[in-house]
Write an enzyme that holds these catalytic residues in place. Structure first.
Site, PDB file in Angstrom:
ATOM      1  CE  LYS A   1      -1.705   5.247   1.240  1.00 10.47           C
ATOM      2  NZ  LYS A   1      -1.845   5.139   2.694  1.00 10.47           N
TER       3      LYS A   1
ATOM      4  CG  ASP B   1      -1.958   1.037   1.164  1.00 13.34           C
ATOM      5  OD1 ASP B   1      -2.700   1.060   0.163  1.00 13.34           O
ATOM      6  OD2 ASP B   1      -2.018   1.865   2.097  1.00 13.34           O
TER       7      ASP B   1
END
Ligand code: ADP
Ligand code: ASP
Ligand code: MG
Length: 812
Positions: A679, A675
């Site tokens: 980003k 994750d």
């Protein structure tokens, strides 16, 4: 002397006729007045329909009965026991019936007969109205306009003989003693005494002819709206009455479809400088619009917008047209001989093609005649057979002052382009009083509303939202929108409406805006949905400034963005999948966003509501260059490591984080660093790097055993099994008085993610709870980086991030 004209809707009900009588009796208190009336609302159309049916030998009796019933209802209600009045109307209806029988028998409806037939509308209405005036004790007389207005014999749209007409009108009114003279509008007669008409909508013209002949101070036209509006108020809710407008502007607007005024009406009054006032019958206290010699004082060079529907575009094209004189002359003559009116002309400067706009009903006839006229050239392949497109509309921007303002057409076309309105042809009058464009009819409402917003509501913008995903974040976003709607209107002049909602099962679409106080129940009652059916519904609604908002984490939803952008629909997403997938896909979306002028915004992909991407974009736009980014971007991992002390069970900490909603349903997505990698990937791409997820170094702190777990429960088992590994990580850090932080970095074009132990004093050391932090080291911020820090997860902050993106679309 005053002239007042009342249109079809003004005399369309008994109550409205009583209102007309009250306006008239007040006006007649201190001077004589002429009252011009239209047929009762809808009657002219019915008469025409009835005549056509009769000429086809079809059933026309039922339409006649409808016409008969309406007139008898009106007269009996308005005059009660006046047998003479009733008999008069009955006689007229009998005459009408005989005429229809004649049409039926001879099986033909010539233009001459059409005029005879349609004239009954105004003859009946004026008779009823004058009888109603007697009944109320008014000093009124009916005078047949056919005795006063003389025309040529161009039936259905006769030309006025002003010389004869003016003297007849002057003579009659000089001698008339009654206070009120009721005249049927629309009808006249030619030299042979046959009935003619002035063209559909022609009662306005009657009033102007009478007013000009009698040199009145002003001609007053009463209708169902309070004046001439900045656009047709039935299509553009925000349209406003225009205070004052010049004759030319009014003529131009009415020529291009503003039905409120029949275009020739201006002609007789303009030469005498007599103003026209357009007012509402139901609201006579409102000022309405004054049409006069000069335009009002107005900063805005655009006075109004108008549209004509059911237009066909004819294109004559071919190499044989270049440099050959006389082609256009032959073309126009052919159409003129057929009695076909040309609404718009454009010719490419290469002379290779000429484009004409005509009414759809004339298109077939036009094509036959033109192909016949150019038969020879077509046979030699010098000119192509005429092409014809239907289903089009013309929209026009009108204003006398446009010529002295630059950039108006640019604004017009960019506004249409932004809203995905395809322009088929453009024409600008040589006088520069109007710019018109041919577009698809289905886009008219959107086009007029976007242009109206652009030119008349400079400050006010409507945003139309279509939201997919109404879980935790979606619910909070809807609450914020509901709470802020008033504030947005008052403070930012933004009218934010939610027109569509969907979850994985149902969708709800409401063109007028969904009631946000009750959306849950409404959505439950919605219709079954697929991603495509939702997209189709959004496209079908065809609203300006449409925004698709994705609040899911679903790859299939992300795969739809391109389809929305291609329709010039903005996309606002908190779903990270699209922007962190393959670089080519991300790049294609960016490209579509630019090509179709549709914003693609995804601020919440990184740091929830924190303005990270926006800040980065602004730094770059202002010419700064990013050298290094260091960040803690995972609220979940921060929560986990803030709560993990030596001696604790890592398993328990992760369980707690999951239970409190700080991790994805599958915590491996957070703990494996994927994750965070997504980003930093997005930040790297926004900084200008062409980079993919595989290019990011990810040094996992999980064990191989954890990473190879088969499912979530199994993963938790492996956390227990490898407790010693995690204990060592934290104990080593604590021994140095360090803290564990999961850090993402971009340095010299290389991105990496991984667990780091940071010493006291480091900007990350004191990061609390689920906070995020980003340090931008740039050319302008070389040593002391720009820092953005705050809550990086949570429903409310994510919803506010989406909210901010939605507002941002308004400034595109
Ligand atoms: P009447 O029967 O009184 O002659 P019309 O139906 O001919 O009335 O004209 C009034 C209608 O014109 C309005 O109801 C409106 O729908 C339409 N219209 C079109 N464009 C405009 C405009 N720019 N301003 C006002 N009305 C307009
Ligand atoms: N009754 C005619 C029509 O409907 C004329 C008018 O109303 O102005 O066209
Ligand atoms: Mg009218």
């Amino acid at each position: 002397m005053r002239v007042l004209k009342f249109g079809g809707t003004s005399v369309g009900s008994v109550a409205n006729i009583n209102q007309v009588i009250s306006i008239v009796s007040k006006a007649a208190e201190n001077q004589k007045i002429a009252v011009v009336v239209s047929a009762l609302g809808g009657i002219t159309d019915l008469l025409m329909q009835c005549g056509i049916e009769a000429s086809k030998k079809d059933e026309y009796a039922s339409i006649f009965e409808e016409i008969e019933r309406k007139h008898l209802d009106f007269i009996t209600t308005l005059v009660k026991d006046d047998a003479e009045a009733l008999a008069e109307i009955q006689n007229l209806l009998n005459d009408l019936k005989s005429l229809l029988q004649g049409i039926f028998l001879i099986n033909e409806l010539s233009p001459k007969t059409v005029d005879k037939l349609l004239a009954f509308g105004e003859i009946l209405s004026s008779t009823i109205i004058v009888r109603a005036m007697y009944a109320q004790g008014l000093d009124a007389t009916r005078k047949d306009s056919r005795d006063l207005i003389t025309t040529n014999d161009k039936y259905t749209k006769a030309g006025v003989n002003y010389k004869v007409t003016n003297s007849q009108l002057e003579y009659y009114f000089a001698k008339a003693t009654q206070k009120i003279t009721v005249l049927p509008g629309f009808i006249a007669s030619c030299a042979s005494g046959e009935t003619t008409t002035l063209g559909r909508g022609g009662s306005d013209f009657t009033a102007a002819i009478v007013g000009a002949a009698l040199n009145v101070e002003q001609v007053e036209i009463y209708t169902d709206v309070s004046g001439m509006y900045t656009a047709n108020p039935k299509l553009v809710k925000q349209a406003k009455p225009i205070d004052t407008i010049s004759y030319h502007e009014a003529m131009e607007l009415s020529h291009f479809g503003a039905k409120v005024l029949y275009p020739p009406t201006i002609v007789p009054v303009m030469s005498k400088n007599i103003p026209i006032r357009i007012k509402s019958t139901l609201h006579p206290e409102e000022p309405g619009t004054l049409i006069q010699n000069q335009e009002g004082i107005n900063e805005n060079p655009i006075r109004g917008l108008s549209n004509i529907n059911n237009v066909a575009l004819l294109t004559l094209e071919g190499g044989g047209m270049v440099g050959i004189p006389g082609i256009s002359k032959r073309l126009f003559e052919t159409l003129s001989n057929q009695g076909i009116n040309i609404i718009l002309i454009t010719q490419a400067s290469s002379e290779h093609s000429i484009c004409l706009g005509v009414m759809e009903e004339d298109a077939g006839k036009a094509k036959l005649a033109i192909d016949e006229e150019f038969e020879y050239e077509i046979s030699l392949n010098k000119i192509d057979p005429l092409t014809m497109e239907i289903g089009l509309s013309i929209i026009a921007l009108v204003g006398d002052q446009m010529k002295s303002h630059q950039g108006i057409s640019g604004k017009m076309f960019s506004t249409l382009g932004k809203n995905n309105v395809n322009i088929r042809a453009i024409a600008q009058g040589a006088s520069e009083k109007n710019i018109s464009a041919v577009i698809t009819q289905k886009d008219v409402k959107k086009a007029l509303n976007s242009l109206h917003e652009r030119f008349f509501e400079a400050q006010r913008k409507q945003l139309n939202l279509f939201i997919t995903g109404v879980g935790n974040v979606g619910e909070r976003l809807l609450k914020q929108i509901e709470q802020q709607q008033d504030y947005l209107k008052k403070q930012l002049n933004i009218n934010m409406r939610v027109l569509g909602l969907s979850n994985s099962r149902k969708m709800l679409i409401d063109e007028n805006g969904i009631d946000l106080s009750n959306w849950k129940a409404l959505l439950e009652e919605g219709t079954p949905v697929t991603l495509d059916s939702f997209h189709s519904a959004v496209v079908e609604l065809n609203q300006r400034n449409s925004i698709f908002v994705d609040i899911t984490a679903n790859a299939n939803v992300a795969a739809m963005y391109g389809k929305y952008l291609k329709q010039s629909i903005a996309v606002v997403a908190c779903n990270k999948i699209a922007c962190s997938s393959d670089y080519d896909k991300y790049n294609e979306l960016k490209h579509l966003s630019k090509t179709y002028n549709a914003p693609l915004l995804f601020e919440t992909n990184v740091g929830a509501g924190l303005p990270i991407i926006d800040t980065l974009n602004n730094l770059i736009a202002s010419g700064d260059r990013v050298k290094r980014i260091q960040a803690v971007l995972s609220g979940s991992l921060n929560f986990v490591f803030n709560n993990f002390k030596s001696g604790d069970s890592f398993y328990d900490v992760v369980q707690a984080a999951k239970a409190e909603g700080y991790t994805e349903p599958d915590p491996r997505i957070d703990l494996s660093g994927v994750d965070v990698a997504r980003k930093i990937l997005i930040l790297a791409r926004e900084s200008g790097l062409k980079i993919n997820l595989e290019d990011i170094t990810n040094d996992p702190f999980l064990t191989q055993n954890n990473l190879e777990s088969t499912d979530v429960p199994h993963f938790f088992e492996t956390l227990k099994e490898d407790a010693a590994h995690f204990e060592k990580l934290v104990a080593d850090a604590e021994a140095k008085n360090h803290r564990l932080k999961y850090v993402a970095q971009l340095d010299n074009g290389k991105a990496s993610v991984g667990l780091q132990s940071v010493p006291e004093g480091h900007p990350f050391y004191d990061l609390k709870g689920s906070d995020n932090i980003v340090l931008f080291f740039t050319e302008r911020y070389p040593e002391q980086p720009m820092q953005i820090k705050g809550a990086g997860a949570g429903g409310d902050v994510t919803a506010s991030g989406l909210f901010a993106d939605i507002i941002r679309t308004a400034t595109f």
